[in-house]
Design an enzyme around this catalytic site. Sequence first.
Site, PDB file in Angstrom:
ATOM      1  N   ASP A 180       0.704  -0.918   0.374  1.00 30.51           N
ATOM      2  CA  ASP A 180       0.378   0.132   0.036  1.00 30.51           C
ATOM      3  C   ASP A 180       0.447   1.205  -0.042  1.00 30.51           C
ATOM      4  O   ASP A 180       1.406   1.948   1.233  1.00 30.51           O
ATOM      5  CB  ASP A 180      -0.884  -0.225   1.117  1.00 30.51           C
ATOM      6  CG  ASP A 180      -2.096   1.163   1.265  1.00 30.51           C
ATOM      7  OD1 ASP A 180      -2.250   1.579   0.133  1.00 30.51           O
ATOM      8  OD2 ASP A 180      -2.882   1.159   2.397  1.00 30.51           O
ATOM      9  N   HIS A 182      -0.202   4.005  -0.112  1.00 29.75           N
ATOM     10  CA  HIS A 182      -1.060   5.411   0.539  1.00 29.75           C
ATOM     11  C   HIS A 182      -1.191   6.209   0.049  1.00 29.75           C
ATOM     12  O   HIS A 182      -1.345   7.540   1.289  1.00 29.75           O
ATOM     13  CB  HIS A 182      -0.679   4.820   1.773  1.00 29.75           C
ATOM     14  CG  HIS A 182      -1.810   5.154   3.091  1.00 29.75           C
ATOM     15  ND1 HIS A 182      -2.153   6.185   4.401  1.00 29.75           N
ATOM     16  CD2 HIS A 182      -2.886   4.136   3.137  1.00 29.75           C
ATOM     17  CE1 HIS A 182      -2.998   5.417   4.880  1.00 29.75           C
ATOM     18  NE2 HIS A 182      -2.801   4.115   4.542  1.00 29.75           N
ATOM     19  N   GLU A 206      -1.206  -0.387  -4.123  1.00 25.92           N
ATOM     20  CA  GLU A 206      -2.211  -0.028  -3.571  1.00 25.92           C
ATOM     21  C   GLU A 206      -2.325   1.736  -3.425  1.00 25.92           C
ATOM     22  O   GLU A 206      -1.084   2.044  -2.981  1.00 25.92           O
ATOM     23  CB  GLU A 206      -3.481  -0.408  -2.696  1.00 25.92           C
ATOM     24  CG  GLU A 206      -4.183   0.340  -2.348  1.00 25.92           C
ATOM     25  CD  GLU A 206      -4.763  -0.369  -0.178  1.00 25.92           C
ATOM     26  OE1 GLU A 206      -5.403   0.094  -0.105  1.00 25.92           O
ATOM     27  OE2 GLU A 206      -4.563  -1.225  -0.099  1.00 25.92           O
ATOM     28  N   GLU A 232     -10.718   3.551  -2.568  1.00 33.37           N
ATOM     29  CA  GLU A 232     -10.878   3.462  -1.309  1.00 33.37           C
ATOM     30  C   GLU A 232     -11.445   4.707  -0.791  1.00 33.37           C
ATOM     31  O   GLU A 232     -12.626   5.188   0.289  1.00 33.37           O
ATOM     32  CB  GLU A 232      -9.934   3.013   0.045  1.00 33.37           C
ATOM     33  CG  GLU A 232      -8.665   3.972   0.248  1.00 33.37           C
ATOM     34  CD  GLU A 232      -7.884   3.258   1.255  1.00 33.37           C
ATOM     35  OE1 GLU A 232      -7.588   3.912   1.699  1.00 33.37           O
ATOM     36  OE2 GLU A 232      -6.705   2.208   0.702  1.00 33.37           O
ATOM     37  N   HIS A 282     -12.407  -2.366   0.295  1.00 33.85           N
ATOM     38  CA  HIS A 282     -11.557  -2.307   1.297  1.00 33.85           C
ATOM     39  C   HIS A 282     -12.682  -1.969   2.959  1.00 33.85           C
ATOM     40  O   HIS A 282     -13.071  -1.967   2.996  1.00 33.85           O
ATOM     41  CB  HIS A 282     -10.955  -0.890   1.355  1.00 33.85           C
ATOM     42  CG  HIS A 282     -10.459   0.459   1.714  1.00 33.85           C
ATOM     43  ND1 HIS A 282     -11.134   0.680   3.084  1.00 33.85           N
ATOM     44  CD2 HIS A 282      -9.261   0.213   2.145  1.00 33.85           C
ATOM     45  CE1 HIS A 282     -10.197   1.405   3.699  1.00 33.85           C
ATOM     46  NE2 HIS A 282      -9.034   1.408   3.627  1.00 33.85           N
TER      47      HIS A 282
END
Length: 379
Positions: A180, A182, A206, A232, A282
Site C-alpha cells: 500500500d 497509501h 495500492e 477506497e 477495502h
Amino acid sequence: MKIGRIETFYVAPRWLFVRVESDDGAIGWGEASLEGHAEAVDGAFEALRDRFIGEDPFRIEHIWQVGYRSGFYRGGAVLMSALAGLEQALWDLKGRALGLPAWEMLGGRVRDKVRAYAWIGGDRPHEIADAARGRRDQGFSAVKMNATAELDWIGTPRLFDEVIERVKAAQDAGMDVGLDFHGRVHRPMAKQLAKALEPLGLLFIEEPLLSENPEGLRQISELVSTPIALGERLYSRWDFKPFFEAGAVDIIQPDLSHAGGILEVRKIAAMAEAYDIAVAPHCPLGPLALASCLQVAACSPNVAIQEMSLGIHYNVGADLLTYCKHKEQLSPVDGYLPVPSAPGLGVDIDEDAVRESNKDRHRWRNPVWHLKDGSFAEW
C-alpha cells in the site's frame, strides 16, 4: 412495518455503528465508519432521520435513491458513509425479518468462502518477517503492508532499498504481499518505486497515486505489469466510472462503509466485471463493515480477496471481534472467510457492549506528518 428509530453509536476504536428499529420491533445493524470524521457522519444522520422515520424499511433501493438524490448535494465521503451505514442496517433488518442472508436476496451465492488478507507492520525486515510468520500461523497466505513513510517529491532509488528488503522478508516467510503506497508518494517517485518493485511479483500496489491523479495512474499502469489497486477514496459508481474507462486500474477497492453500502458496491462490482477488473473491498474497519463486504463477495463473481482488520495497528482498545456475540461468524479458516449463512448481515452484535462503548465516545484522528523542510506530508 415502518422505520421507528435510527440510532448511531461511537464505538471504540474508531467506528460508527448504526441501529435501525421498526415500529414492530425488527432490528438491523450497519456501519457508517469514516475514520477520523465520525462526528461529521453522525451529523448527516439528522437529515436521514427526518426523511426516513416512518418509511417502509423493505424499500431499500427507493430509500437509497431518495437519500442520495433528494438533498441536492450528492456524493462525498460524509454523505455516502452515512447512507452506507443506513443501507447496511436496512439489509440486516430485512434479512432478519425474512430469515434470509442479504446475499440470498441479491441473487444467491457464487462462492462458499473468500480469500482474506491481514495487515502486518514493522520498520525493519526482521520485524516484518516475524509479523508475516505470525499471520501464516493464523492460517493466512496473504498480507498487506505499507510501502513507505513520508517521502519527498523527488529522490533517488536508494530510498527504495529498505522497502524492497521489507517486502522480501514477508515473501521469504511464505506470504503473498500487497503493498500500500497509501497515496503518500508523488508521481516522480511513484514511477521509480513501482518499477523497482516489479520484479518482486506483488499481489498489487495500492494507491500508487491518489485517485485525484488519474492521468498519472494511467502512466504507471503502462510502465509496469504489477496490478494496480485503488478505490477506497471513491464513493459511488459515478466516481469509479472514469477509472474503468481509462483502463488505469486492475483491482478496485470500494469501501462498503464509504461507497454507499451493499447494493451500490454490488453495482460497482458489476461495472468492473464488464471491464475484466477484480474487486478487493477495502475494510480496515469493524465487524459490520466486514460482514457487509462478505455479502457482496458471496454474490459477485469478480471479488478476488478481502481485507480484514483483525489485529490491525489501528485497533487500540477494541478489535474486530470485540462486539461480536459469536466470534466464529467472522473468524478466518485456513486464510479464508466463510460466506455468512445467518440472516441479514450474518453477524450478531453485542448491543450492551456497543452502548457501553458509546458512553465514552472516541475522538479518533489520523496523524499529521511533515517532511524535513516542515511542509505537509500525506499520511
